[in-house]
Design an enzyme around this catalytic site. Structure first.
Site, short mmCIF file in Angstrom:
data_model
loop_
_atom_site.label_atom_id
_atom_site.label_comp_id
_atom_site.label_asym_id
_atom_site.label_seq_id
_atom_site.Cartn_x
_atom_site.Cartn_y
_atom_site.Cartn_z
N HIS A 30 0.86 -1.18 0.00
CA HIS A 30 0.00 0.00 0.00
C HIS A 30 0.90 1.24 0.00
O HIS A 30 1.26 1.74 1.07
CB HIS A 30 -0.91 0.01 1.23
CG HIS A 30 -1.84 -1.16 1.31
ND1 HIS A 30 -1.43 -2.42 1.68
CD2 HIS A 30 -3.17 -1.25 1.05
CE1 HIS A 30 -2.46 -3.24 1.66
NE2 HIS A 30 -3.52 -2.57 1.28
N HIS A 259 -4.10 3.82 -3.37
CA HIS A 259 -4.15 3.22 -2.04
C HIS A 259 -3.39 1.91 -1.97
O HIS A 259 -2.55 1.71 -1.10
CB HIS A 259 -5.61 3.00 -1.63
CG HIS A 259 -5.78 2.46 -0.24
ND1 HIS A 259 -5.62 1.13 0.08
CD2 HIS A 259 -6.11 3.09 0.91
CE1 HIS A 259 -5.83 0.96 1.37
NE2 HIS A 259 -6.13 2.14 1.89
N GLU A 406 -17.23 -3.27 25.01
CA GLU A 406 -16.41 -4.47 25.13
C GLU A 406 -15.21 -4.46 24.19
O GLU A 406 -14.10 -4.85 24.56
CB GLU A 406 -17.25 -5.73 24.85
CG GLU A 406 -18.32 -6.02 25.87
CD GLU A 406 -19.65 -5.38 25.51
OE1 GLU A 406 -20.65 -5.70 26.18
OE2 GLU A 406 -19.69 -4.57 24.55
N HIS A 468 -28.37 -14.52 25.46
CA HIS A 468 -27.32 -14.35 26.46
C HIS A 468 -26.67 -15.68 26.89
O HIS A 468 -25.78 -15.67 27.74
CB HIS A 468 -27.87 -13.63 27.70
CG HIS A 468 -28.04 -12.16 27.52
ND1 HIS A 468 -28.75 -11.62 26.47
CD2 HIS A 468 -27.58 -11.10 28.24
CE1 HIS A 468 -28.73 -10.30 26.56
NE2 HIS A 468 -28.02 -9.96 27.62
#
Length: 653
Positions: A30, A259, A406, A468
């Site tokens: 890149h 890129h 999280e 859950h």
């Protein structure tokens, strides 16, 4: 915009051409970002970054994180030019087998690389943890621990959700030593960022509580300097918008095709002509080397000054200095294991609660422990009475309120662990490990001793239902190389699990803990837990074995008793950590689980993978259901009668 001095221009163009030549030789890479961000990186590395190329591990160095890890040749060029142990030959072997210049930077592989980056968003989010660690260690040890954390981040980094979580946390914590150079080139792989990324990023960061410097021209060295000085002076984390031109100097400048991938010989030659670079591929003029390698003398002088400060600190605070050095080496205090609690057989205690009791004993004797939770502190039992909350008004606090973030928690813990002087742990429910899996994987890849505390580990979550109740998560985590997954069977195994986790210095550990109370078992062998598995309950001349983990170990013992009443002799094996067990000698593993002994696996999760140890498995290859946990276990077949029947079926009786 002032004119760029000739030596500065040559030094900047050296970065651009090294990146272009390496990508061209590899036919992969890149080049666009290194070419566009070369001026900003040049100013940062030659005028602001405090580092010593001859000692990449100097504790007081500034940290540099290339969050846009796809542009790795920017970093490799800088490391080589400033005098790190990264030869020109290694740059020529970019992306080749065995080179020190892999496609994306790898911590521990290339001298001077602070963080493994490439998955976008991880670098900037890990840097938040590095800045947390710096703030905490300065509160403990003063200026000897002080440093900046600098980041180069891309549009892609800011698009990823993890960076939003982590940046929000950084703003809340007012991490003023965190400075991000945002490569605001408005280009992504698909094309203009206008295709998908049109919110006002700078206002978003202002809303996070960051100091923002807008619109710094990517070729204006003085503007870049001024922005960095302004950022250093502000007590908030800083985002500097660098309006760079991707692929600067090439025929693809400003185009999304700059890129990725090699540009081809014609475009490389055109770039050389446009930049006025008369040198052959990988040829760097001596005056450029001389200019960059002033970093060695500057770094050695800065380190010598720091060493004098440290020696003075050691004279006035000998115990603190010794503590600082101990912790940097990730050595634990002698005798720390003696503080692990022991629990009496017959008690009933959830392993998450037992974990909390273990921490109550360890936190006072292990000052390097820094805990946290993703807004589940009372459920995870991760905060002890001795801990205060880390924050702007209390930088010496040892507990981080991560909020419902999280993914950011996982990445930040990795950054904290990379400090070397802190041992982070953080909690959430096991089912939400999916939200932080990329950070867990990065911990395993980097070998950071991060401890992930996952509670509510099975269908015993009960009434919260299948959303859950983790099913596939244990096996999913076990599939990550270098991650040790420990699911203890009772409170004493939980204490041993913490010992196992904290003794590891070369990789992360996931502790898998119950919501429901479990009996404290007789016969638990702590050294057996440390070896990953052991015979918990033996019988003369066993006809079969039941191997189980966590809450199902008690169920295995009940089935063993029921089978004994029917004249079937069964061994019960607790296997809390597959990875530790696999590290044992073959003769030990065969003594515990002989291939010739008919074996039934028992775990309240997917059966996939248990064929490694068992001839048959009782598990769960469907989602759970919402009901009281005892009913869920019963309805889904986790009963002693069912387990006994499966053993007899295995034996053909």
């Amino acid at each position: 915009m002032t004119q760029i001095p000739p030596i500065a221009k040559a030094s900047i163009d050296a970065i651009r051409m090294l990146a272009l030549d390496a990508v061209e030789q590899a036919k992969s890479g890149h080049p666009g970002m290194p070419m566009g961000m070369a001026p900003a990186a040049y100013v940062l590395w030659t005028e602001f970054l405090k580092h010593n190329p001859k000692d990449p591990h100097w504790p007081a160095r500034d940290r540099f994180v290339l969050s846009a890890g796809h542009g790795s040749m920017l970093l490799y060029a800088l490391l080589h030019l400033t005098g790190y142990d990264l030869s020109l030959e290694e740059l020529k072997r970019f992306r080749q087998w065995g080179s020190k210049t892999p496609g994306h930077p790898e911590y521990g592989h290339t001298p001077g690389v602070e963080v493994t980056t490439g998955p976008l968003g991880q670098g900037i989010s890990t840097a938040v943890g590095m800045a947390i660690a710096e703030r905490k260690l300065v509160a403990e040890f003063g200026e000897i621990a002080e440093h900046y954390t600098y980041v180069i981040a891309s549009d892609g980094d800011l698009m990823e959700g993890v960076s939003a979580e982590a940046s929000s946390l950084a703003g809340h914590l007012r991490l003023g030593k965190l400075i991000v150079l945002y490569d605001d080139n408005e280009i992504s792989i698909d094309g203009s960022t206008a295709l998908a990324f049109t919110e006002d990023r700078l206002k978003r960061y202002e809303a996070y509580g960051w100091h923002v410097v807008p619109g710094v021209h990517g070729e204006d060295l003085e503007a870049i300097r001024a922005a960095l000085r302004e950022a250093q002076a502000d007590p908030r984390p800083s985002l500097i918008s660098v309006r760079s031109i991707i692929g600067f100097g090439s025929p693809l400048a400003g185009h999304h095709k700059a890129h990725s991938d090699a540009m081809g010989p014609e475009k490389v030659a055109a770039t050389r002509q446009a930049l006025g670079w008369p040198y052959a591929p990988f040829e760097i003029p001596e005056e450029v080397y001389a200019h960059y390698r002033q970093a060695i003398a500057r770094g050695q002088q800065a380190q010598a000054e720091w060493q004098r400060k440290f020696e003075a600190f050691a004279k006035s605070h000998p115990e603190k200095a010794a503590e600082f050095q101990r912790r940097l080496g990730r050595a634990l205090p002698l005798g720390w294991e003696s503080h692990l609690p022991r629990f009496s057989a017959g008690e009933k205690l959830a392993t998450r609660a037992a974990s909390g009791k273990v921490l109550e004993k360890l936190v006072p004797v292990l000052p390097e422990l820094m805990g946290g939770s993703a807004d589940l502190t009372p459920s995870n039992n991760t905060r002890t009475p001795d801990m205060t909350d880390f924050g702007p008004e209390n930088p010496g606090g040892r507990y981080i309120r991560y909020g419902v973030r999280e993914h950011a928690m996982g990445a930040a813990m990795n950054g904290i662990a990379l400090s070397g002087a802190l041992r982070p742990y953080g909690g959430t429910f096991l089912v939400f490990s999916d939200y932080m899996r990329p950070a867990i994987r990065m911990a395993a890849l980097m070998g950071t001793p991060t401890v992930f505390v996952f509670t509510h580990d099975s269908i015993a979550v009960g009434e919260d239902g299948p959303t859950h109740q983790p099913i596939e998560h244990l096996m999913s985590l076990r599939a990550i190389p270098n991650l040790w997954v420990v699911r203890p069977a009772d409170a004493n195994e939980t204490a041993a699990a913490w010992k196992l986790a904290l003794a590891r210095t070369d990789g992360p550990t996931a502790l898998i803990l119950t919501r429901q109370a479990l009996p404290v078992l007789a016969g638990v062998r702590l050294e057996g837990v440390e070896r990953g598995g052991y015979i918990l309950s033996e019988v003369p001349n066993p006809q079969a074995a039941i191997v189980a983990t966590g809450s199902e170990v008690a169920l295995a013992l009940e089935a063993q008793q029921l089978l004994a009443e029917e004249g079937v002799a069964v061994r019960v094996v607790s296997l809390p950590c597959w990875e530790a067990f696999e590290a044992q000698p073959e003769d030990y593993r065969q003594a515990i689980l002989p291939k010739s002994l008919p074996t039934l696996a028992l775990e309240a999760g997917t059966t996939l993978g248990w064929e490694r140890y068992a001839h048959k498995a009782v598990g769960l290859d469907r989602f759970g259901a919402s009901a009281p946990y005892a009913d869920v276990y019963s309805k889904l077949g986790f009963t002693k009668e069912r387990v006994a029947a499966e053993v007899k079926s295995l034996l053909g009786v």
